[in-house]
Design a protein around this motif. Structure first.
Motif, PDB file in Angstrom:
ATOM      1  N   UNK A 313      53.169 -28.779 -23.328  1.00  0.00           N
ATOM      2  CA  UNK A 313      53.276 -27.820 -22.266  1.00  0.00           C
ATOM      3  C   UNK A 313      53.120 -26.533 -22.682  1.00  0.00           C
ATOM      4  N   UNK A 314      52.245 -25.710 -22.874  1.00  0.00           N
ATOM      5  CA  UNK A 314      52.042 -24.502 -23.472  1.00  0.00           C
ATOM      6  C   UNK A 314      52.263 -23.203 -22.213  1.00  0.00           C
ATOM      7  N   UNK A 315      53.096 -22.163 -22.476  1.00  0.00           N
ATOM      8  CA  UNK A 315      53.479 -21.115 -21.712  1.00  0.00           C
ATOM      9  C   UNK A 315      53.534 -19.941 -22.558  1.00  0.00           C
ATOM     10  N   UNK A 316      52.633 -18.877 -22.325  1.00  0.00           N
ATOM     11  CA  UNK A 316      52.647 -17.827 -23.146  1.00  0.00           C
ATOM     12  C   UNK A 316      52.437 -16.392 -22.270  1.00  0.00           C
ATOM     13  N   UNK A 317      52.559 -15.214 -22.635  1.00  0.00           N
ATOM     14  CA  UNK A 317      52.453 -14.112 -21.914  1.00  0.00           C
ATOM     15  C   UNK A 317      52.937 -12.832 -22.638  1.00  0.00           C
ATOM     16  N   UNK A 318      52.987 -11.766 -21.443  1.00  0.00           N
ATOM     17  CA  UNK A 318      53.472 -10.476 -22.007  1.00  0.00           C
ATOM     18  C   UNK A 318      54.455  -9.993 -20.793  1.00  0.00           C
ATOM     19  N   UNK A 374      77.989  24.398 -14.070  1.00  0.00           N
ATOM     20  CA  UNK A 374      76.844  24.762 -13.391  1.00  0.00           C
ATOM     21  C   UNK A 374      75.861  23.903 -13.883  1.00  0.00           C
ATOM     22  N   UNK A 375      74.954  22.951 -13.173  1.00  0.00           N
ATOM     23  CA  UNK A 375      74.029  22.140 -13.905  1.00  0.00           C
ATOM     24  C   UNK A 375      72.646  22.814 -13.565  1.00  0.00           C
ATOM     25  N   UNK A 376      71.903  23.219 -14.600  1.00  0.00           N
ATOM     26  CA  UNK A 376      70.830  23.980 -14.470  1.00  0.00           C
ATOM     27  C   UNK A 376      69.332  22.934 -14.703  1.00  0.00           C
ATOM     28  N   UNK A 377      69.737  21.617 -15.186  1.00  0.00           N
ATOM     29  CA  UNK A 377      68.507  20.785 -15.264  1.00  0.00           C
ATOM     30  C   UNK A 377      69.386  19.405 -15.096  1.00  0.00           C
ATOM     31  N   UNK A 378      68.469  18.567 -14.166  1.00  0.00           N
ATOM     32  CA  UNK A 378      68.778  17.182 -13.782  1.00  0.00           C
ATOM     33  C   UNK A 378      67.967  16.504 -14.728  1.00  0.00           C
ATOM     34  N   UNK A 379      68.657  15.554 -15.731  1.00  0.00           N
ATOM     35  CA  UNK A 379      67.908  15.038 -16.779  1.00  0.00           C
ATOM     36  C   UNK A 379      67.327  13.649 -16.011  1.00  0.00           C
ATOM     37  N   UNK A 380      66.065  13.410 -16.621  1.00  0.00           N
ATOM     38  CA  UNK A 380      65.491  12.181 -16.227  1.00  0.00           C
ATOM     39  C   UNK A 380      65.097  11.303 -17.543  1.00  0.00           C
ATOM     40  N   UNK A 381      66.024  10.095 -17.609  1.00  0.00           N
ATOM     41  CA  UNK A 381      65.831   9.518 -19.123  1.00  0.00           C
ATOM     42  C   UNK A 381      64.736   8.379 -18.765  1.00  0.00           C
ATOM     43  N   UNK A 382      63.911   8.502 -19.816  1.00  0.00           N
ATOM     44  CA  UNK A 382      62.564   7.438 -19.703  1.00  0.00           C
ATOM     45  C   UNK A 382      62.814   6.366 -21.015  1.00  0.00           C
ATOM     46  N   UNK A 383      62.500   5.370 -20.704  1.00  0.00           N
ATOM     47  CA  UNK A 383      62.407   4.232 -21.871  1.00  0.00           C
ATOM     48  C   UNK A 383      61.508   3.353 -21.346  1.00  0.00           C
ATOM     49  N   UNK A 384      60.933   2.327 -22.305  1.00  0.00           N
ATOM     50  CA  UNK A 384      60.345   1.152 -22.030  1.00  0.00           C
ATOM     51  C   UNK A 384      60.348   0.277 -22.822  1.00  0.00           C
ATOM     52  N   UNK A 385      60.163  -1.076 -22.526  1.00  0.00           N
ATOM     53  CA  UNK A 385      60.365  -2.362 -23.051  1.00  0.00           C
ATOM     54  C   UNK A 385      58.932  -3.155 -23.076  1.00  0.00           C
ATOM     55  N   UNK A 386      58.552  -3.868 -24.116  1.00  0.00           N
ATOM     56  CA  UNK A 386      57.398  -4.515 -23.953  1.00  0.00           C
ATOM     57  C   UNK A 386      57.790  -5.838 -24.884  1.00  0.00           C
ATOM     58  N   UNK A 387      57.240  -7.130 -24.571  1.00  0.00           N
ATOM     59  CA  UNK A 387      57.476  -8.252 -25.111  1.00  0.00           C
ATOM     60  C   UNK A 387      56.273  -9.005 -25.163  1.00  0.00           C
ATOM     61  N   UNK A 388      55.838  -9.952 -26.257  1.00  0.00           N
ATOM     62  CA  UNK A 388      55.184 -11.076 -25.875  1.00  0.00           C
ATOM     63  C   UNK A 388      55.771 -12.649 -26.382  1.00  0.00           C
ATOM     64  N   UNK A 389      55.351 -13.419 -25.798  1.00  0.00           N
ATOM     65  CA  UNK A 389      56.196 -14.872 -26.100  1.00  0.00           C
ATOM     66  C   UNK A 389      54.916 -16.063 -26.032  1.00  0.00           C
ATOM     67  N   UNK A 390      55.680 -16.860 -26.672  1.00  0.00           N
ATOM     68  CA  UNK A 390      54.637 -18.237 -26.935  1.00  0.00           C
ATOM     69  C   UNK A 390      55.873 -19.384 -26.704  1.00  0.00           C
ATOM     70  N   UNK A 391      55.663 -20.232 -25.753  1.00  0.00           N
ATOM     71  CA  UNK A 391      56.425 -21.582 -25.744  1.00  0.00           C
ATOM     72  C   UNK A 391      55.485 -22.885 -25.645  1.00  0.00           C
ATOM     73  N   UNK A 392      56.311 -24.061 -26.100  1.00  0.00           N
ATOM     74  CA  UNK A 392      55.673 -25.150 -26.410  1.00  0.00           C
ATOM     75  C   UNK A 392      56.811 -26.346 -25.921  1.00  0.00           C
TER      76      UNK A 392
END
Length: 459
Positions: A313-318, A374-392
């Motif tokens: 029973x295989x399962x794989x994806x991203x 005094x806050x002269x900038x409102x920060x926006x923090x960006x990040x990302x995550x990626x994964x690949x997998x295979x199961x049997x």
């Protein structure tokens, strides 16, 4: 316990309600569309209401004190001698900072800076600071006898009954659509709004320094598609968007009753300040410092394939995720008033134990210390995550199945959306210090990795 309507200790409300409902079924529009067996909808809604009551007790300046009259707290002679007059200082005697002098005299042979007292311990309204008058507009007077007394004055002379509300509203909408024998599509939206008053306000706005509104909102959107290639091969695609918003804003933000509008110099912003008084005087401080809004946005895309082949029973994806975390902060000035601004003299020790009053210092506009971010900038923090997998899931026999799998994850360090960050470099030459090593790098100009961290590092 006071149970008479309208008294300071009215019995506050305690109540709880929880109600909701669900509705679902096939999508049909008479004479236009019949979705039986193909189109389905589901809707759920719930609301929870909680009211918890409590009586709060605080300390406000008396009506006479708000008019500049501090004669009620004037006590007898102390052991402290005023160098300006040679007379004993009276307990809680208010001194005029405008009369400060260090003139050498028979009573002040060493020229100690000292002051002359206000006659009768009263400050004439003409001496009130314009900013102070505007700031204290709407301040209530006492509504009950003080619960405590000491040599410095009174405490616990104001009370009010307050209800702390919590409202939690959730709802979900989902649509399922069969596109054919092999293809199915669904979409859903879920929302939750949790509003509450965090704490019990102890004074009318904007003077309250305890309770403040908190609004926590979450929104989740999902779209999914299932496609069956064959009886043994299925693909599942899911796309999602998440948004959470945590608002912790003091109700005084946006008030027209602010230091800038009131004419106080060197302040910025449109918020009623937080005001603190000398602890000896027991006055309740004013204002709430909470000023933040945290917003979290997330995108999700994941795709997986399930394949049944023999005993396997295989399962794989991203799996791909993008996250943006934003911090929005408003500016709230902080102003502190102490007895020192209206005490007798720079005698050493603690003459404010015998003289001065911090609310009198406020009336005169005599600030001990203040600060503002005094806050002269409102920060926006960006990040990302990626994964690949295979199961049997491999079935060895009727009583044994092996679960095998491999997954590779990459979690990228977050960076500010506009590279508005800095970091210290121990090797960068500092032009301001003769090019000695050690200077700041700035993300906008360094042409470098402004996340200041690597996804991986080779040894």
């Amino acid at each position: 316990i006071c149970i008479v309507k309208g008294c300071a200790f009215d019995r506050p409300e305690d109540s709880k309600f929880d109600y909701g409902g669900t509705l679902g079924g096939p999508v049909t529009i008479p004479k236009l569309y019949n979705g039986r067996g193909r189109s389905f909808f589901f809707f759920a809604w719930e609301q929870y209401k909680l009211h918890l009551g409590q009586a709060t007790v605080s300390t406000v300046p008396t009506t006479a004190e708000q008019g500049g009259d501090f004669s009620a707290i004037l006590g007898g002679p102390t052991s402290v001698i005023n160098p300006c007059t040679g007379l004993p200082v009276l307990q809680n005697q208010i001194f005029d900072p405008a009369t400060t002098q260090d003139t050498i005299s028979a009573t002040n042979p060493t020229g100690i800076p000292c002051r002359f007292p206000f006659a009768g311990n009263k400050i004439l309204p003409g001496r009130f600071s314009n900013a102070a008058k505007a700031l204290m507009k709407g301040l209530p007077g006492p509504n009950q006898a003080p619960t405590t007394t000491n040599i410095y004055g009174f405490g616990g002379n104001y009370s009010q009954s307050i209800v702390d509300p919590t409202y939690n509203t959730t709802y979900t909408v989902r649509i399922d659509q069969t596109l054919g024998s092999k293809s199915k599509l669904y979409g859903s939206f879920s929302s939750r709004d949790n509003f509450r008053e965090l704490g019990y306000p102890n004074l009318p706005a904007p003077f309250n320094n305890q309770g403040y509104p908190q609004d926590f909102e979450t929104h989740y959107t999902r779209v999914g598609w299932d496609y069956t290639f064959s009886a043994s091969l299925l693909n599942h695609l899911n796309v999602g968007y998440n948004r959470t918003n945590s608002k912790n804003f003091a109700s005084q933000i946006g008030s027209s009753q602010n230091l800038t509008a009131d004419g106080a110099p060197n302040f910025f912003g449109n918020s009623f300040p937080t005001v603190a008084f000398d602890g000896l005087d027991e006055y309740t401080s004013w204002g709430v410092p909470n000023n933040g809004d945290n917003i979290d946005n997330g995108l999700r895309v994941n795709d997986s394939i399930n394949w049944q082949r023999g005993r396997h029973s295989f399962k794989f994806g991203v799996d791909w995720r993008h996250q943006q975390y934003s911090v929005i902060s408003d500016t709230i000035p902080v102003v502190n008033f102490l007895r020192s601004e209206t005490d007798v003299a720079a005698l050493g020790g603690v003459p404010q134990f015998q003289s001065g009053n911090s609310f009198a210092s406020l009336l005169l506009g005599e600030v001990d210390n203040s600060n503002q971010t005094v806050y002269n900038h409102s920060p926006r923090w960006n990040s990302y995550y990626v994964a690949g997998f295979f199961e049997d899931d491999m079935k060895i026999n009727a009583s044994l199945t092996l679960n095998l799998g491999l997954r590779y994850d990459v979690d990228v360090p977050r960076h500010e959306a506009e590279n508005d960050t800095s970091n210290f470099s121990f090797t960068l030459p500092d032009a301001a210090a003769g090019n000695l090593p050690g200077a700041f790098l700035f993300g906008k100009t360094c042409n470098c990795n402004s996340a200041w961290a690597s996804t991986w590092k080779k040894d």
